[in-house]
Design an enzyme around this catalytic site. Structure first.
Site, PDB file in Angstrom:
ATOM      1  N   GLY A 295      34.649  27.774  33.687  1.00 61.36           N
ATOM      2  CA  GLY A 295      34.453  28.211  32.570  1.00 61.36           C
ATOM      3  C   GLY A 295      34.466  30.101  32.421  1.00 61.36           C
ATOM      4  N   SER A 296      33.313  30.687  31.049  1.00 58.49           N
ATOM      5  CA  SER A 296      33.721  31.492  30.612  1.00 58.49           C
ATOM      6  C   SER A 296      33.529  32.738  31.902  1.00 58.49           C
ATOM      7  CB  SER A 296      32.391  32.348  29.522  1.00 58.49           C
ATOM      8  OG  SER A 296      33.309  30.947  28.414  1.00 58.49           O
ATOM      9  N   ILE A 297      32.372  32.616  32.695  1.00 52.98           N
ATOM     10  CA  ILE A 297      32.521  33.472  34.472  1.00 52.98           C
ATOM     11  C   ILE A 297      33.935  33.770  34.879  1.00 52.98           C
ATOM     12  CG2 ILE A 297      30.071  32.653  34.519  1.00 52.98           C
ATOM     13  CD1 ILE A 297      31.222  30.946  36.634  1.00 52.98           C
ATOM     14  N   PHE A 298      35.148  32.735  34.802  1.00 54.73           N
ATOM     15  CA  PHE A 298      36.008  33.691  34.728  1.00 54.73           C
ATOM     16  C   PHE A 298      36.868  34.341  33.899  1.00 54.73           C
ATOM     17  CE2 PHE A 298      40.548  32.141  36.648  1.00 54.73           C
ATOM     18  CZ  PHE A 298      40.285  31.964  37.852  1.00 54.73           C
TER      19      PHE A 298
END
Length: 677
Positions: A295-298
């Site tokens: 998800g957004s941590i990428f």
């Protein structure tokens, strides 16, 4: 002179030939008999000696001694203790019913099952119960019946209960490694000696039962794990999983500059002292076995890649299409509508749409290459079994939509370890380290045989790109960012939230109302010392990474930095953890060499509940244990929620830390005991 008279018609010559033949035959017979007698009575006949030994000796497999597993400070994580096991020689038992009932009453076993085991009089050896308690052993020794006995063997003991259990693994009967580091490091830990050789007389009675063939000198292993940081991490994770009523969770604490793993926790967990009481799914080390869409941590990886490849600049601006962007039949959404924003705001507001656009600018081949350079799509090579390499499809097969969605962490799967190591590369000025879990191999005396040093895998980013990325990540925990609940009072933080839908197993598409909530960050942001990742699987109710995992990150990072005495970024805003940690050496001793093995037979420490008294959050006072017996020390440790490591036996004469010291919860108390005078 008498002459030999030959029978009629028989020549003298023939008689002489017959006499000589008979004489030769007698001589040969005597020679053969003499040689056989010499062989039987004077020479060492190996075959006969072996046959004789087999009548008096039986080879019984018992658990050999395994080497200790120690944390980076020499604190014991796994150790062997001597225990007794009960056996019966059925051919020696006079009254099998009487013996079965007697043993059943002591060992808490059905008498019928014991009777079934010993009913065959031809059997000369059968185990009745392995690893009995000292109380059971005392009662067994009082029985005045024939045909049974006890043999000493080793049992694996984990003095900290479930601490780091998913990483350490477990050991079964006969010292057989079952999982975890016990399994992957088995070549170091297991004894190389053959099984115990039990001497028995002609009636099957055992004597000299602990005569081992050879000497037991198993090696010991020293891990990069810090016992106190592991405790803090595991406690925070387990509490968060229970609070969120989640399926599970994982957390890692990584030393940014070296790649050393200081803590690796999974929930749910298990107690390896009683591994047989838990489902096997509780054993797995989720931090390396479970893959999920990050998800957004990428998005930090995406922006770092764009900056590194020159596809975007730090001050470039992109339009977020007011929260919705149509791509073919698909629509990409942001949680909050925005217009034109810069790269820093892309990270701060966690824009899917702008991350999609950055990935498109990079292109399939170059994006795939740098993603792989960050360590995604392949195993890291950590010294732990069961690691998964994640999922990264061949770039040739990416559609336009998939290229963009990978930019915000969908369409790619990774482990928590892969994400932590990637952020470690950012924290380390662009150098990706290899994960380091095994630090040293020691001999049985504690002398170093082999050392494992930190290794740079390769350079993935220029230092200035890593610096720009960290500066952007700092805004995530600032006002208006998605990770404000992860901010620390005394330290600057750079991190990223992540909320990813779960893929339906074996099907296309995503599951409804099933999410993975994550937060990964580094601190202090100006000179990162630690990287911490927290992932909660399927939290109920609120599922945003900043809300669910952010506070867990804060607790772990705050206590870990304080414990390591890292100077605060904002010294005028000390937290409770830093106040206590900087008072002085309250964390206890950190010996360079492993301690001697405890000779006392101790019972496993059960999972702790709550501290008796709390001075500051996460810290407890140490009581005075001098003058107490081993049993009293263990009972006090269990009831007051502190760990103890016993050295010697008898009465406690010394302890470290001293009585009255304030230490972090989980810090072990080393107790030296001596026999009463």
């Amino acid at each position: 002179m008498n002459k030999i008279l030959a029978p009629k018609n028989v020549p003298i010559k023939k008689i002489r030939i017959r006499f000589a033949a008979v004489s030769v035959l007698f001589i040969l017979s005597f020679l053969l008999l003499g040689a056989r007698a010499f062989e039987l009575n004077l020479s060492e006949n190996v075959k006969l000696r072996t046959l004789a030994k087999n009548q008096y000796k039986r080879r019984v497999v018992v658990a050999p001694k395994r080497g200790n597993i120690l944390d980076r400070n020499g604190e014991t994580l796994a150790i062997d203790i001597k225990v007794d096991s009960v056996y019966v020689s059925p051919h020696r038992v006079q009254d099998k019913n009487e013996l079965s009932k007697a043993l059943a009453g002591i060992l808490d076993l059905p008498a019928g099952k014991i009777l079934e085991k010993i009913s065959n009089p031809k059997r000369k050896f059968v185990w009745i119960k392995r690893r009995i308690t000292p109380e059971e052993g005392a009662k067994i020794n009082q029985l005045k019946l024939d045909g049974f006995g006890t043999l000493p063997e080793y049992k694996r003991f984990y003095p900290n209960g479930d601490l780091a259990a998913n990483l350490l693994g477990a050991v079964g009967y006969d010292a057989k490694a079952l999982s975890g580091l016990e399994l992957s490091l088995d070549d170091y830990l297991r004894s190389q000696d053959p099984p115990m050789l039990v001497e028995q007389d002609a009636k099957g009675r055992s004597y000299a039962p602990f005569g081992l063939v050879g000497l037991e000198h198993p090696k010991q292993v020293v891990l990069s794990i810090d016992k106190t940081i592991q405790y803090v991490t595991q406690r925070a994770l387990v509490n968060a999983v229970e609070k969120a009523k989640a399926q599970g969770g994982m957390a890692i604490v990584l030393e940014a500059k070296t790649g050393e793993i200081l803590a690796m926790a999974s929930a749910p967990t298990f107690d390896p002292n009683h591994y047989y009481d838990y489902e096997f799914k509780n054993w797995r080390n989720r931090a390396i076995t479970d893959i999920y869409e990050p998800g957004s941590i990428f998005k930090a990886i995406t922006i770092a890649a764009g900056l590194e490849l020159g596809k975007v600049k730090a001050d470039d601006k992109l339009h977020c299409e007011n929260g919705a962007m149509k791509v073919g039949k698909n629509t990409i959404h942001d949680d909050h509508p925005h217009g034109l924003i810069n790269m820093t705001e892309v990270i701060k507001y966690s824009s899917n749409i702008c991350s999609f656009k950055i990935a498109q600018k990079i292109g399939k081949d170059k994006f795939s290459k740098i993603i792989q350079d960050f360590g995604f799509g392949s195993k890291s090579g950590i010294d732990a079994p069961g690691e998964q390499g994640g999922i990264l499809a061949n770039a040739k097969n990416w559609s336009t939509v998939q290229l963009g969605t990978i930019g915000f962490g969908q369409g790619i799967s990774a482990t928590a370890l892969q994400i932590a190591m990637a952020y470690g590369g950012i924290a380390n000025g662009g150098f990706l380290m290899k994960p380091l879990l095994l630090k040293e191999i020691l001999d049985s005396e504690g002398d170093v045989l082999k050392t494992f040093s930190p290794q740079i895998s390769h350079k993935v980013l220029e230092a200035k790109v890593a610096h720009h990325t960290i500066e952007m990540l700092k805004t995530v925990v600032e006002k208006g960012g998605t990770g404000t609940r992860a901010a620390l009072e005394a330290y600057s933080v750079a991190g990223k939230t992540g909320t990813a839908q779960k893929v339906v197993a074996g099907q296309k598409g995503y599951a409804k109302n099933k999410y993975v909530a994550s937060f990964v960050g580094l601190a202090p942001a100006e000179d990162p010392k630690l990287v911490v990742i927290v992932t909660i699987d399927e939290p109920k109710g609120t599922y945003y990474g900043g809300v669910v995992s952010g506070p867990v990150f804060k607790e772990i990072m705050e206590h870990s930095l304080a414990y390591l005495k890292i100077p605060p970024t904002f010294p005028d805003k000390p937290t409770k953890a830093t106040k206590v940690a900087h008072k002085g050496p309250a964390e206890g001793t950190k010996p360079n060499k492993p301690k001697k093995l405890p000779s006392a037979k101790v019972e496993p420490v059960k999972k702790a509940t709550a501290p008796l008294t709390t001075l500051e959050e996460g810290f407890i006072p140490i009581p005075d244990l001098t003058g107490l017996s081993v049993r009293e020390v263990l009972r006090k440790g269990h009831t007051q929620n502190f760990k103890v490591e016993i050295q010697g036996s008898g009465i406690c004469t010394e302890q470290e830390p001293k009585a009255g010291a304030a230490v972090a919860i989980g810090t072990p108390i080393v107790v030296e005991c001596n026999p009463p005078i």
